[in-house]
Write an enzyme that holds these catalytic residues in place. Structure first.
Site, short mmCIF file in Angstrom:
data_model
loop_
_atom_site.label_atom_id
_atom_site.label_comp_id
_atom_site.label_asym_id
_atom_site.label_seq_id
_atom_site.Cartn_x
_atom_site.Cartn_y
_atom_site.Cartn_z
CB SER A 137 11.68 -32.49 -39.09
OG SER A 137 12.12 -31.64 -40.11
CG ASP A 186 11.74 -34.54 -42.16
OD1 ASP A 186 10.74 -34.94 -41.55
OD2 ASP A 186 12.20 -33.39 -42.04
#
Length: 841
Positions: A379, A665
């Site tokens: 991320s 993610d």
């Protein structure tokens, strides 16, 4: 004859180790990594005999039952019995034949339906049956008890027969299997079909068993290619595509014509055929079938790719020299004594991006950056990594230059990312992406927004370009992580698989399937590259690595539950199993336990679809598409290492069966980038864990990683934290297993302000006025470092950067001690192997 350069016993020993090591590696690669052999096929027959005591769905009449048979390892077609009307004891006595490959995990799914004329047919029961139970020459009768109440049952007969003439070439890593693929080339001369083409504008060539499935004939098309599994007995048909509402998508006008069997065509020779289009019209074609042989485009293997192994050889020299200086060693480290130090960064949006710069800056100041072999990110931390690796020598330059550039982008307003000029730019980029052959989604738009917010200039760099930054081992190897999840059927907690990206390869380590980074986004089938699409710009990968928009409602709830454990979410849409076992596979035959289950009711099914639907999903072509699971895939140590879900027990529903990947993610499951470092092949000794979570979730990542590793028997130190640690965390925690050298030493750095606000540098305190100015808000709801804040004040950015810099420098002795311990461990392991080899003579 005299000896000018006498060889010591130690050098001779190391030479022998190298020689035997090379032999061992070659043997391992040849025998265990990849197998290419010919295997016989078998004819598997299924006779659906009858069902008894089937409950009626309708109040006024009995069930109109039929059975569907699905064996995707043999055919992607669904076979169906006839429907027997108005009875609870239907009798079919219908037989179906499947050509199967016993080296593959063959799972037959039988589904019993109640046919409805107006509404959707009701699914009554499902039976999952592993064919490995049946031996060649056997005839087996099974009476499946579908429901204990009322004794509903389904009676089926199975037969297995050998076919001596049918032999198939397989390529396998003992998890995935690539089967032989045939290519059908179809040539159409327009002048020979001129009248037919003028009359019918929607003619479609069909090979339902192929990768392409259907291809429409246009004015420009003359040659068509269909790729399919050779032993699936594919058929070529010609149909007319109907445009009328209320009609089938494909209207088969040549009723009763089954098509041309590809297996009936001679290999490599042209054959002329005339396929019926209507009762009076035929399409004249020229066909040729070729076998696809040669090396696969997907790498099947659980080892590291050759490029990464070459990098490690070069990087070891850099690390050995750096360690000698930092630890002030008297002697040079031997190659096998050089420990692997890795940096692991979690996600956390702009907070992670900013803090990661501070941690790396501190490592550089301590001359430890050259000691690092791997850097992994998830991320927000990948945003930092992307910026760093645009410079091929970034770790050998003063990082303050890159930090000032990042400071400028983080502290400026992000409103320009939503300006009219920006929107026009996004439109042009997405149009170009479509022209290149990519399918676009909201994730692509999000990628462009991120790029616009944090970069001043347009950048066409790609992930594979970062190979330049590791070409001579000058920088650590970057690895970016994401999660592969089910798009519309399950939450991320129910099914997730780690996907790793490096400048060399993209892959799913669980399956041992990898492709060159430049081919990510292209279309594959059975390990072959079918459609090459230009590599995406790295900004589009940033959107994948930080894809926070593919949430479903269950994911949202689970995220809340991680903060508030007393909250519980019901699981309404799951099947009720009538026969289940703790161990999914039988020991003797490595066969899946026969499972019978009832589907959820209509309301639960609808509710489950609502809860698991991802309204803003992002899909990527699946590079494992078509590959099948090996008969013993579940017993492979690499696969079992991350068998997170019950779905792993059902190969018909695993990733190779999907046309697309749904990558999100990593924070959907665990906010960590640790999994690539836990692969045995990378042999990581020390992990610097940089955690950018705040307050309640400060230790969630490290604790959940430990929990996962314990369940899957992956070497990882036990994480023991007291209540005091959680209330008043320290700057650094050292976790290690003193008894087991295979367990990496983990130094965990939570994002805390213990002594930073009081000290200018480690050991030197601020004045009282400076202390007040240096205080940081990392805990309140108004903290400038909350996830939703994408713009920092300059002072807040500097504080966060300096905090991370300080915390590393204040605990530098712990890092040095861990490295010394890792070197001792490696030396000790070498001595043990020497003693074992000596004692064996």
């Amino acid at each position: 004859m005299g000896i000018n350069n006498p060889i010591s016993l130690t050098n001779l020993w190391y030479f022998a180790l190298d020689v035997f090591g090379v032999i061992a590696v070659i043997t391992h690669v040849c025998l265990f990594s990849l197998q290419i052999e010919n295997f016989p096929c078998y004819l598997f027959s299924v006779k659906v005999i009858q069902a008894q005591n089937i409950p009626a769905k309708d109040l006024l009449s009995g069930s109109d039952c039929y059975v569907s048979l699905w064996l995707p390892s043999s055919s992607n077609m669904l076979f169906v019995t006839k429907a027997i009307p108005n009875t609870s004891n239907p009798v079919w006595n219908e037989s179906f034949d499947f050509l199967i490959q016993p080296e593959i995990k063959n799972i037959l799914e039988l589904k019993l339906y109640d046919q409805d004329v107006i509404t959707k047919d009701d699914l009554l029961f499902t039976v999952v049956y592993d064919i490995a139970k049946i031996r060649p020459g056997d005839t087996v009768y099974e009476n499946f008890i579908l429901k204990s109440e009322g004794q509903a049952s389904l009676e089926v007969e199975f037969k297995m027969r050998s076919i001596i003439s049918d032999v198939e070439r397989l390529v396998t890593n003992n998890i995935l299997v690539a089967r032989e693929v045939s290519c059908l080339e179809v040539q159409m001369d327009k002048w020979r079909n001129e009248e037919c083409l003028k009359k019918h504008k929607n003619i479609v060539l069909l090979v339902t068993e192929s990768f392409e499935e259907a291809q429409k004939i246009t004015q420009d098309s003359e040659i068509f290619h269909f790729y399919c599994v050779k032993n699936w007995e594919p058929m070529l048909k010609v149909n007319r595509k109907s445009n009328s509402l209320g009609k089938k998508l494909f209207s088969d006008t040549a009723v009763g014509y089954s098509g041309v069997s590809l297996k009936s065509l001679p290999e490599g020779k042209e054959t002329k055929v005339a396929l019926p289009l209507t009762k009076n019209e035929r399409l004249k074609l020229q066909l040729k079938v070729n076998n696809c042989l040669g090396a696969l485009d997907v790498r099947l293997g659980c080892d590291l790719c050759e490029a990464e192994q070459n990098f490690l050889k070069k990087r070891k020299n850099v690390v050995a020299n750096a360690l000698k200086k930092v630890l002030q060693l008297d002697q040079e480290l031997q190659r096998h004594e050089v420990p692997v130090l890795a940096v692991m960064a979690t996600g956390g949006g702009v907070r992670a991006m900013s803090a990661f710069y501070g941690h790396l800056f501190a490592l550089q100041k301590l001359n430890l950056l050259d000691c690092v072999t791997y850097i992994t990110g998830a991320s927000g931390s990948t945003w930092t990594m992307r910026n760093l690796y645009e410079d091929a020598n970034w770790s050998h330059k003063d990082l303050m230059g890159l930090i000032h550039k990042a400071r400028k982008s983080i502290t400026r307003s992000k409103s320009s990312a939503f300006s009219m000029d920006a929107l026009k730019h996004y439109d042009l980029e997405l149009q170009q992406r479509i022209q290149e052959g990519h399918s676009i989604s909201f994730t692509d738009l999000w990628s462009l927004i991120i790029d616009r917010m944090f970069h001043d200039e347009l950048n066409d760099s790609r992930l594979s370009d970062q190979q330049k930054a590791v070409s001579v081992g000058q920088n650590p190897l970057p690895i970016y992580v994401a999660l592969n999840v089910k798009e519309n059927s399950q939450s991320s907690f129910e099914f997730k698989e780690w996907c790793e990206f490096s400048p060399y390869e993209v892959g799913l380590p669980k399956y041992g399937g990898f492709i060159p980074t430049e081919d990510f986004g292209s279309e594959f089938f059975m390990g072959w590259l079918m459609k090459k699409i230009p590599e995406s710009k790295i900004c589009f990968l940033e959107g994948v690595w930080s894809n926070i928009f593919s949430l479903n409602l269950v994911d949202v709830w689970n995220a809340a539950q991680s903060l508030y454990p007393l909250w519980q979410l019901p699981n309404p849409g799951k099947e009720k199993y009538d026969n289940k076992d703790n161990c999914p596979f039988e020991n003797e035959l490595s066969a899946l336990k026969t499972t019978c289950f009832s589907p959820p009711n209509d309301f639960s099914n609808i509710l489950n679809r609502v809860l698991t639907h991802r309204p803003i999903g992002g899909s990527t072509p699946n590079f494992l598409r078509g590959l099948q699971l090996h008969k013993d895939y579940y017993q492979h140590k690499t696969f079992s290492a991350w068998q997170e879900t019950k779905l792993d027990q059902f190969p018909n529903h695993l990733t190779p069966m999907e046309k697309e990947l749904c990558l999100v993610d990593a924070g959907y499951f665990i906010n960590t980038s640790c999994p690539p470092l836990l692969r045995r092949e990378r042999n990581v000794d020390v992990i610097l864990s940089f955690d950018y979570n705040l307050v309640e979730t400060r230790f969630h990542s490290i604790e959940n990683t430990c929990k996962c590793c314990m369940e899957k028997r992956i070497p990882f130190p036990e994480i023991v934290l007291s209540e005091e640690d959680k209330k008043n965390p320290k700057e650094c925690y050292v976790f290690m297993d003193k008894e087991n050298p295979e367990v990496p030493i983990v130094l965990h750095f939570p994002l805390v302000d213990n002594s930073f606000s009081e000290h200018k540098i480690p050991g030197t305190k601020h004045s009282s006025a400076a202390m007040e100015k240096g205080e940081m808000d990392l805990t309140s709801s108004k903290s400038p470092y909350r996830m939703t804040n994408l713009t920092y004040a300059e002072d807040d950015f500097d504080k966060l950067l300096n905090l991370c810099n300080y915390n590393i420098q204040n605990n530098s002795e712990l890092i040095l001690q861990a490295l010394q311990t890792a070197i001792k461990r490696r030396k000790c392991c070498t001595k043990k192997s020497q003693l074992q080899s000596t004692s064996s003579y």
